[in-house]
Design an enzyme around this catalytic site. Structure first.
Site, mmCIF file in Angstrom:
data_model
loop_
_atom_site.group_PDB
_atom_site.id
_atom_site.type_symbol
_atom_site.label_atom_id
_atom_site.label_comp_id
_atom_site.label_asym_id
_atom_site.label_seq_id
_atom_site.Cartn_x
_atom_site.Cartn_y
_atom_site.Cartn_z
ATOM 1 N N TYR A 1 0.858 -1.187 0.000
ATOM 2 C CA TYR A 1 0.000 0.000 0.000
ATOM 3 C C TYR A 1 0.893 1.236 0.000
ATOM 4 C CZ TYR A 1 -3.336 3.529 1.700
ATOM 5 O OH TYR A 1 -4.112 4.648 1.850
ATOM 6 N N ASP B 1 9.356 2.813 -0.730
ATOM 7 C CA ASP B 1 8.357 3.493 0.077
ATOM 8 C C ASP B 1 8.627 3.100 1.535
ATOM 9 O OD1 ASP B 1 6.247 4.550 1.405
ATOM 10 O OD2 ASP B 1 4.676 3.592 0.202
ATOM 11 N N LYS C 1 4.878 9.079 8.625
ATOM 12 C CA LYS C 1 4.696 8.463 9.946
ATOM 13 C C LYS C 1 5.723 8.941 10.985
ATOM 14 C CE LYS C 1 1.596 5.137 8.101
ATOM 15 N NZ LYS C 1 1.480 4.193 7.025
HETATM 16 C C1 PLP Z 1 0.736 4.713 5.661
HETATM 17 C C2 PLP Z 1 1.444 4.471 4.383
HETATM 18 C C3 PLP Z 1 1.309 5.341 3.294
HETATM 19 C C4 PLP Z 1 0.319 6.469 3.273
HETATM 20 O O1 PLP Z 1 0.606 7.453 4.214
HETATM 21 P P1 PLP Z 1 -0.571 8.482 4.634
HETATM 22 O O2 PLP Z 1 0.129 9.426 5.551
HETATM 23 O O3 PLP Z 1 -1.623 7.655 5.279
HETATM 24 O O4 PLP Z 1 -1.043 9.117 3.388
HETATM 25 C C5 PLP Z 1 2.103 5.135 2.183
HETATM 26 N N1 PLP Z 1 2.958 4.108 2.140
HETATM 27 C C6 PLP Z 1 3.110 3.240 3.170
HETATM 28 C C7 PLP Z 1 4.107 2.139 3.059
HETATM 29 C C8 PLP Z 1 2.343 3.383 4.313
HETATM 30 O O5 PLP Z 1 2.461 2.492 5.296
#
Ligand code: PLP
Length: 432
Positions: free
Chosen positions: A148, A243, A271
């Protein structure tokens, strides 16, 4: 341990919320659809604990879905924010602190030469993909089943029928013309990636991957996989994007790329670098990053980007996690939690296995000894997880409300919290 908690206030608040917020929540997974029942409304966090509107206390393994690596209300983060508060919330102009955060990120993650701050992980991945496309003058994006990357149109795509086909939209509202620019591959399967690059390598702008998959529960990369993707991207002139929105400053101080020794071209973050306030970032090779406006032709912007409060929380968090032994201690603690859970599951005769990288962990109700693929994750016993989730909740442990979400241990989790969790699990396993 109490088994029936009153959640009357939460129930009432959810009823009201549903009148004015779609589904009563501002992000779908919060709605408990994956486990049944209604979501709990929280009013306070305290170290490793969450306190709900009915004054029930829970050991928190969600940590706001990743950011709270220090637990709730860490004194250094709160003190830094209080000090910043007096100076103002946002200027829409450069500040000293955003430069400091960028410098720290670049220092801790050597593949990042320059970095731009944004407000969420979604913004970071969306911008990184635009940049990769601008850099390569190609359109196709490769992503992996079960990963994701936020709710970006071209990334909300699922596998079509058969391997090596173009993706189909995973949500209404995404044009086929967008999803058809994305290839979906199985995670941890280098052969399929090699085949795709042989077939379409000269159309591929970028490969985007979670270097440890954390959005299909927790699935680490198998040996050689990330290096294989690195080699394919290099051979075919595609941009490799890690990512690390979840894994950055979570698996290790240098992110998953430092754990596995791979250098991506671009990295996305989020995060933990916001310490609980909204921050994202993307950065990497100078040669690519300089294509961004205002120095280059790839447009990207943000009214609140580099926001002083968010940057302050991020800096204070990075300072704490840069202390010696921080990640060793987090890793050891997580290991001991998982070992305790495994022992108790084994004693109760429950088919159970775990995965872990640093302070990220996954628990699976599965007979498999090692979970390395999306299909194995999908084959886990979801009904059993639902029961386990509610039993743990009643015993004062807050897990992510879905069998496909990961767990996080924070620095605030101590002996007491771990023991509380193991006692709760022992009781839960006996009832499954
Ligand atoms: C949480 C997450 C996102 C999205 O981040 P948001 O701040 O919720 O938009 C993208 N990539 C990864 C791997 C994530 O865990």
């Amino acid at each position: 341990m109490s088994s029936e908690k009153s959640r009357a206030r939460s129930e009432k608040l959810f009823e009201s919320a549903r009148q004015v917020i779609p589904g009563g929540v501002n992000s779908p997974v919060r709605a408990f659809k994956g486990v049944g029942g209604n979501p709990i409304f929280f009013k306070q966090g305290e170290g490793a604990w969450l306190i709900d509107e009915d004054d029930n206390r829970y050991v928190d393994y969600v940590g706001s879905w990743g950011p709270l690596i220090l637990g709730h209300c860490h004194p250094s983060v709160i003190a830094a924010l209080k000090a910043q508060l007096k100076n103002g919330l946002s200027f829409g102009a450069p500040t000293r602190k955003e430069g400091e955060l960028a410098e720290q990120i670049a220092q801790l993650i050597p593949s990042i030469e320059t970095v731009r701050l944004v407000n969420s992980g979604t913004e970071a991945t969306m911008s990184a993909i635009r940049l990769a496309r601008g850099f390569t003058h190609r359109n196709k994006v490769v992503k992996f089943e079960g990963c994701y990357h936020g709710h970006v149109d071209s990334l909300l795509v699922k596998a079509g029928s058969g391997a090596l086909t173009l993706g189909t939209p995973d949500s209404l509202g995404i044009p086929e013309s967008t999803s058809s620019e994305t290839f979906i591959l199985p995670y941890n399967d280098l052969d399929s990636a090699t085949q795709l690059f042989e077939q379409s390598g000269n159309e591929i702008a970028c490969v985007i991957i979670e270097p440890v998959a954390g959005n299909m529960n927790c699935v680490p990369p198998v040996a050689g996989y990330l290096q294989g993707l690195r080699d394919l991207c290099t051979q075919h002139g595609a941009v490799l994007i890690f990512d690390e929105v979840m894994t950055g400053f979570r698996t290790a101080l240098g992110g998953a790329q430092s754990v596995y020794g791979i250098t991506p071209d671009l990295t996305t973050l989020g995060k933990v670098i916001g310490g609980g306030l909204p921050v994202g970032a993307f950065g990497g090779k100078q040669e690519i990053m300089e294509l961004l406006a205002p120095t280059g032709p790839v447009y990207q912007a943000g009214t609140l980007s580099g926001n002083p409060m968010a940057v302050t929380a991020g800096l204070a968090t990075l300072k704490e996690i840069s202390k010696p032994e921080f990640f060793d201690s987090l890793t050891i603690k997580t290991e001991s939690l998982l070992k305790g859970l495994q022992d108790r599951a084994d004693s109760a005769g429950i088919a159970f296995t775990t995965n872990q990288v640093g302070g990220m962990f996954g628990c699976f109700f599965s007979k498999e000894k090692s979970i390395t693929s999306f299909s194995q994750v999908m084959d886990c016993d979801v009904d059993r997880f639902r029961k386990y989730f509610h039993l743990m909740l009643d015993n004062g442990v807050y897990l992510a409300p879905s069998a496909f979400e990961i767990g996080f241990v924070s620095a605030a989790h101590g002996e007491e919290e771990l023991q509380h969790t193991l006692d709760a699990a022992e009781q839960a396993f006996s009832k499954l």
